[in-house]
Each structure stands twice: as C-alpha cells, then as structure tokens.
Motif scaffolding. Structure first.
Motif, PDB file in Angstrom:
ATOM      1  N   UNK A  52       0.819  -1.220   0.000  1.00 30.53           N
ATOM      2  CA  UNK A  52       0.000   0.000   0.000  1.00 30.53           C
ATOM      3  C   UNK A  52       0.850   1.266   0.000  1.00 30.53           C
ATOM      4  N   UNK A  53       1.973   1.224   0.709  1.00 34.50           N
ATOM      5  CA  UNK A  53       2.751   2.458   0.832  1.00 34.50           C
ATOM      6  C   UNK A  53       3.508   2.798  -0.450  1.00 34.50           C
ATOM      7  N   UNK A  54       3.460   1.888  -1.433  1.00 37.09           N
ATOM      8  CA  UNK A  54       4.100   2.217  -2.712  1.00 37.09           C
ATOM      9  C   UNK A  54       3.072   2.445  -3.817  1.00 37.09           C
ATOM     10  N   UNK A  55       1.803   2.456  -3.449  1.00 36.96           N
ATOM     11  CA  UNK A  55       0.749   2.724  -4.438  1.00 36.96           C
ATOM     12  C   UNK A  55       0.642   4.233  -4.642  1.00 36.96           C
ATOM     13  N   UNK A  56       0.719   4.689  -5.880  1.00 40.19           N
ATOM     14  CA  UNK A  56       0.480   6.124  -6.101  1.00 40.19           C
ATOM     15  C   UNK A  56      -0.998   6.389  -5.833  1.00 40.19           C
TER      16      UNK A  56
END
Length: 288
Positions: free
Chosen positions: A198-202
């Motif tokens: 999730x923390x790398x989803x734009x």
DNA sequence: CCTGACACCTGAGCGC
DNA sequence: TGCGCTCAGGTGTCAG
C-alpha cells in the motif's frame, strides 16, 4: 451473508418488514448468538419486550434496528447469519438462534446462523464523527455507499498503511463493507495484484481500487447480492444473482474476461485470492 | 501504536 | 459407508 451488498439487501428487507412494529417477545435459542450482549440473555429479552422498531440501518457489514427506547439492536451476520421473516408457526430452522415476535401477530423475525460467528446485542447509540452509531462499532469506517463517504480520506488512510493492498481493503477501520469477494473483484478491475504494498501505491492507483470496490458493490446490490448457495439469502429466503457477473472470485482456471488467461487461485490469510496472472502481475519485491 | 497470526464454529465436498 | 482432510462472503483478541 456477508459483504456490504448482501447486508444491504437484508437491511432493506428489515426496513420493509419489521420497522414500525412493536416487539412482544424475544427468545434466545443459543447463547452464543448474543455473546456480545454482556448483560446476558435475560437482560436482552427483557429490555426488548414492548419496544418499537423505528428503522433499520447499516454501516459496512453491520446493521442495527433503531428502537424507540433510544437504543439499538446491533447485528452482524458473520459468515453464515441470516435474518428471515417467517410466518408464526413455520417450522424452526435447524440453526435458529433468536426469534422475535411482534404484538401485531404478523410474521416473526428469525436470526438463523449455522456457524455462530454472527450475533445480536443491545447497544447505546452514540454520536461519532457526525453519525449516530451503536457505540460498539464506533471504530468502523464509513462505507462507500454512505453519502458522507470521503474517497480522498480513504485513499490517504489506505496509503498510510504498511501492508498488502488486499489486507488494507479488508480492514474495516479504513473503509468498511469490503470482504473477500469484492476485494478480489475490485483488484481485478483496478489491475492490481493483492500483494502490492500500500505504501508504494500512487494515489491514483489507490483511488482506482477504492472506486472499483464502490462500483462493484453497487452493481452487486442491484443484482440482489452474490449467492452461491442457500446460506446467502434475503429476508424472504431468496438468492441474489451477482455470482454470474464475477470476474475473479471463484473463477480459478476460467479465462479472464479481459485477456483470456486462466484465473489463478493463491492462498491468502487462510483462504483464497483469485486474480488474473497477466492483468494482475505479482509485485516484484513480494515474497509470495 | 501497528501488523499479522490465530481462535471461534458447523457443514459440504473430496480422496482414500 | 465412513474417515479425515480442506475449504467457506468475518472479526475480535493477543503477541511481537
């Protein structure tokens, strides 16, 4: 019955069949069904006798009956719970857990639950962030069908997590109502693999998957929900037909509607996740 | 705090 | 037939 569309089908049935009626007598046939009601079965049945039901409401997968006593009967269907409206005298269902009779001697309300993961409880209503909710579900986020649902806030909440995107979708404190079926459908529509961090989803991708979840659940509601068997039915015992429109969930080995690749099934949190190997490639860094 | 594993149940379907 | 195993639309609790 589980996810938001199926619960909403039940809520609407309760609004139509038990709202504006006065309870005469409640019977608890299995103590586990009211285990969340801390004061016990006698307190539960005693306080409900003579009370009128004003409305049936829902947030996510929880629903509640608002009472004229300013309290509410909070209900969760768990994996196998049903709310059935049955004529008095109809034979008891095998897994009948709670029976509610009314003073008009019309049809009774039955809580039926094979696996007993669901249950009922009497709860106080409280003001939470501008909404009036049973206090036990103050931690449950607004669902995408809530008029006050804030997509931007949900995007931020999802991206602030350090986990896999499907775990985040299933976290009812971020966005409520999504379960295993609609998470897989939303991920298929957004072309995301469930293990994407999730923390790398734009933001645009996070927004896309949340919008897809809202969209697929709205479509499922129109179809009366998803139902593979008699466990998932409305208050009249009827099944929805959204199972015919599923693109990923339960489709192992069948061709993806977009690209024709065989849908795969992978183990996920002691159950399964279904996805298209070509449209939803596994993230490179993932261990799975 | 946050994240993930596990417990809580019953029944259907499968291979042996 | 029957046994044992796996699987099932969820979530509260607890350890790390």
């Amino acid at each position: 019955m589980p996810e938001l569309p199926e619960v909403e089908v039940v809520r609407a049935g309760l609004e139509a069949h038990v709202a504006h009626r006065t309870i005469s007598k409640v019977e608890v046939l299995h103590p586990r069904a009211i285990r969340r009601h801390v004061l016990g079965a006698e307190d539960f049945t005693g306080r409900l006798a003579g009370v009128r039901i004003d409305a049936a409401r829902r947030r996510g997968k929880y629903l509640w009956l608002e009472l004229d006593s300013a309290e509410a009967v909070l209900a969760h269907l768990g994996m196998s719970g049903q709310m059935l409206v049955q004529p008095e005298g109809a034979p008891d269902e095998k897994h009948l857990r709670v029976r509610v009779r009314f003073d008009d001697e019309g049809p009774e309300l039955r809580f039926v639950d094979q696996r007993t993961f669901g249950g009922l409880a009497l709860d106080e209503l409280a003001e939470v962030d501008g909404a009036r909710l049973p206090s036990a579900i103050a931690h449950i986020a607004r669902d995408p069908m809530d008029p006050a649902f804030d997509l931007g806030a949900a995007v931020r909440a999802l991206r602030s997590r350090r986990t896999e995107v499907k775990r985040a979708l299933l976290d009812q404190t971020l966005v409520s109502g999504v379960g295993n079926i609609y998470a897989d459908e939303a991920l298929w529509r957004a072309k995301l693999h469930w293990a994407r961090p999730t923390d790398k989803l734009v933001a645009a991708r996070a927004e896309a998957v949340l919008a897809a979840a809202a969209e697929v659940m709205a479509e499922a509601l129109v179809a009366g929900g998803t139902s593979f068997d008699a466990l998932y039915v409305n208050v009249n015992g009827e099944s929805g037909y959204f199972d015919r429109s599923l693109d990923a969930y339960g489709q192992e080995g069948l061709p993806c509607r977009r690209c024709g690749s065989a849908i795969r099934r992978e183990p996920f949190m002691n159950r399964s996740s279904y996805s298209c190997p070509r449209c939803q490639p596994r993230p490179r860094t993932s261990s799975r």
